[in-house]
Scaffold this motif. Structure first.
Motif: not given
Lengths: 296, 271
Positions: A142-158, A123-131
């Motif tokens: 890094r920012r995209r990954l950072d955001l992905a980490l914030s969505f492991v459980v969808t937050p009510e407030v981000l 979803q966050f466009g990191l497939t090529d860099a996954a490993s």
């Protein structure tokens, strides 16, 4: 539920003798994208730290989705995510390992965490860099990954603390698109920024923070109306600024500005500048405009 | 462009972060820290290589001058074991300081986790790292002529004492990592603490030191620990040394844990 996403009443916070938040009051509705706009030192990060339970305020109250950030911190923590200024991802782990770690810390089982990681990486466009180790990532990744980490459980407030500071224009635009799509799914977004353009692009409402207090609050259009239009600038051949003439953005006022330059017999290059954060501050805090310009 | 406000949906609110059961958070952090250790090849190599070189140097280079009978290896190995534990533990300070600098600790603190879990991860990983390094050092010691006489029970007691010592000193280094302004600073403090074993009975008997230094060397924490290791492995008299050794470890551990918890509350969230 009718509770607001964020309610802040008369919040105050001092570090030593420096007052960072000075009677801040704000309400953010559910589903809203809200931007806190201000220069360094205006109290943006401290406000985020109070709302995300990292710092406690000296006085006043703050609640997130109806829970007091101080007395019900755990309930707040279960419903929020923070993507901070520093892109707090683990350099020594791969992208997938980062997401799995945060998923497990959110209470997902091992198998579930790996499945969730695979989804988010895509979803966050990191497939090529996954490993790959995050150490080798670009700022935008890094920012995209950072955001992905914030969505492991969808937050009510981000909470996003200066989400695009230090990024190049392309990565910034990609991240804006991403934040927009996340907001469109219903998550309330509370972001801080130094850039008027960023607040303009993303936010439904903007609060301009000045000396730890709200100097102005409204939609981007409302704030811009208060700031005025573009500024006509005259530069010499070395790029040195010779004159600047504010306009209200209309054709006739632009013509007036050019006529003014003509009358002076000015020689140089004319450019048109969009309102900057400096202009917003000057316009909104005019009684002590000079003091503002120094801090901004 | 302004994004439209999505209408408040009637759908169920998103799932919450679940409350973690038992030691889930701790085990996630231990796993994380172990990955860090394994990927930080240089630190891992140094944690093993330096003590081994120290041992070879003391047995082959200085050994003859200190004790020409050749029995010095039996005397010095307990000291090397202790120094080795210090070497490995000091990198914990760097790891902790690094976590503070990158802001990842702040992020963990916005989640409903026990505050100390991340430190526990670093400490347990350090314990495992150091136990492996210690076993290697003992193995190399045997290769160069160290001939321990301890029974199985004494070896088990030795393992427990060494683990306790590593635990205490690792917690101390974790706290130093929190206290230091930067990973580089944390590294520097680490070196200061590594000199402590040299002022004990680890490398030379206290009786051979200048008179003014003897009381310091005899009563500092490392000496009873070294004497206990020596007693367990070589059968030298133990007297009350094991009590002092365990007592010192517990005192250091309690102080380090309390100091670490205090620093953690104070420093995190205030970058």
């Amino acid at each position: 539920m009718t509770t607001n996403a964020i309610e802040i009443h008369n919040l105050r916070k001092t570090f030593g003798r420096q007052t960072v938040i000075d009677g801040l009051s704000l309400t953010v509705e559910r589903g809203e994208v809200f931007a806190l706009l201000g220069p360094n030192g205006a109290g943006k990060t401290t406000t985020i730290n109070v709302l995300t339970t990292l710092t406690s305020a000296d006085s006043g109250t703050a609640s997130v989705v109806g829970f007091n950030v101080r007395s019900q911190a755990v309930e707040v923590q279960r419903r929020i995510s923070l993507t901070g200024q520093a892109a707090a991802v683990d350099d020594a782990l791969t992208a997938t390992e980062n997401v799995v770690m945060f998923a497990r810390l959110a209470g997902l089982g091992r198998g579930e965490s790996h499945r969730r990681a695979a989804e988010l990486i895509e979803q966050f466009g990191l497939t090529d860099a996954a490993s790959r180790l995050v150490r080798a990532f670009s700022g935008g990744m890094r920012r995209r990954l950072d955001l992905a980490l914030s969505f492991v459980v969808t937050p009510e407030v981000l909470f996003l603390d200066e989400p695009t500071t230090g990024l190049d224009t392309r990565s910034r635009r990609e991240l804006w698109d991403l934040i927009r799509s996340l907001a469109a799914s219903g998550t309330t977004v509370f972001l801080t920024t130094q850039y008027l353009e960023e607040a303009d692009q993303l936010a439904d409402r903007i609060a301009v923070l000045h000396n730890g207090r709200v100097a102005a609050l409204g939609t981007a259009a409302e704030l811009k109306a208060r700031v005025g239009g573009d500024t006509v600038e005259l530069h010499d051949e070395n790029g040195e600024l010779l004159r600047e003439i504010p306009t209200d953005g209309t054709v006739s006022d632009l013509r007036r500005a050019l006529d003014l330059l003509d009358e002076d017999g000015a020689d140089g290059v004319v450019t048109l500048r969009r309102p900057s954060l400096d202009d917003v501050f000057l316009a909104l805090t005019s009684p002590n405009a000079h003091a503002v310009k120094e801090t901004a | 462009m302004t994004t439209a406000v999505p209408a408040p949906t009637a759908a169920a609110p998103p799932p919450l972060r679940r409350r973690l059961r038992g030691v889930t958070a701790e085990s996630v952090f231990v796993e994380r820290s172990l990955r860090h250790s394994l990927r930080d090849g240089e630190s891992l190599l140094m944690a093993i290589l330096l003590p081994v070189m120290l041992m070879l140097m003391f047995t082959w280079v200085f050994g003859g001058a200190i004790d020409s009978s050749g029995a010095y290896v039996d005397y010095v190995v307990p000291g090397i074991i202790l120094t080795c534990a210090g070497f490995g533990a000091s990198s914990t300070a760097v790891y902790v300081a690094n976590d503070m600098r990158t802001g990842i600790i702040d992020r963990f603190r916005t989640m409903p986790l026990r505050a100390g879990a991340i430190l526990t991860g670093h400490v347990v990983a350090s314990l495992l790292r150091n136990l492996v390094a210690t076993a290697i050092v003992i193995g190399v010691g045997v290769l160069v002529g160290f001939r321990p006489t301890g029974s199985l029970v004494e070896w088990v007691a030795l393992a427990v004492l060494i683990a306790l010592y590593i635990l205490a000193i690792t917690y101390l280094f974790a706290a130093i990592g929190l206290a230091a302004g930067s990973p580089e600073g944390a590294n520097g403090y680490g070196f200061v603490l590594l000199f402590v074993p040299y002022l004990s009975s680890a490398f030379v008997p206290v009786a051979s030191m200048p008179g003014w230094l003897q009381p310091i060397a005899a009563h500092q924490p490392v000496t009873p620990i070294v004497e206990t290791i020596r007693g367990l492995l070589m059968g030298t008299p133990l007297n009350a040394e094991p009590w002092w050794a365990v007592g010192w470890c517990l005192v250091i551990l309690v102080i380090a844990v309390a100091w670490g918890a205090w620093l953690f509350r104070r420093k995190a969230g205030r970058r």
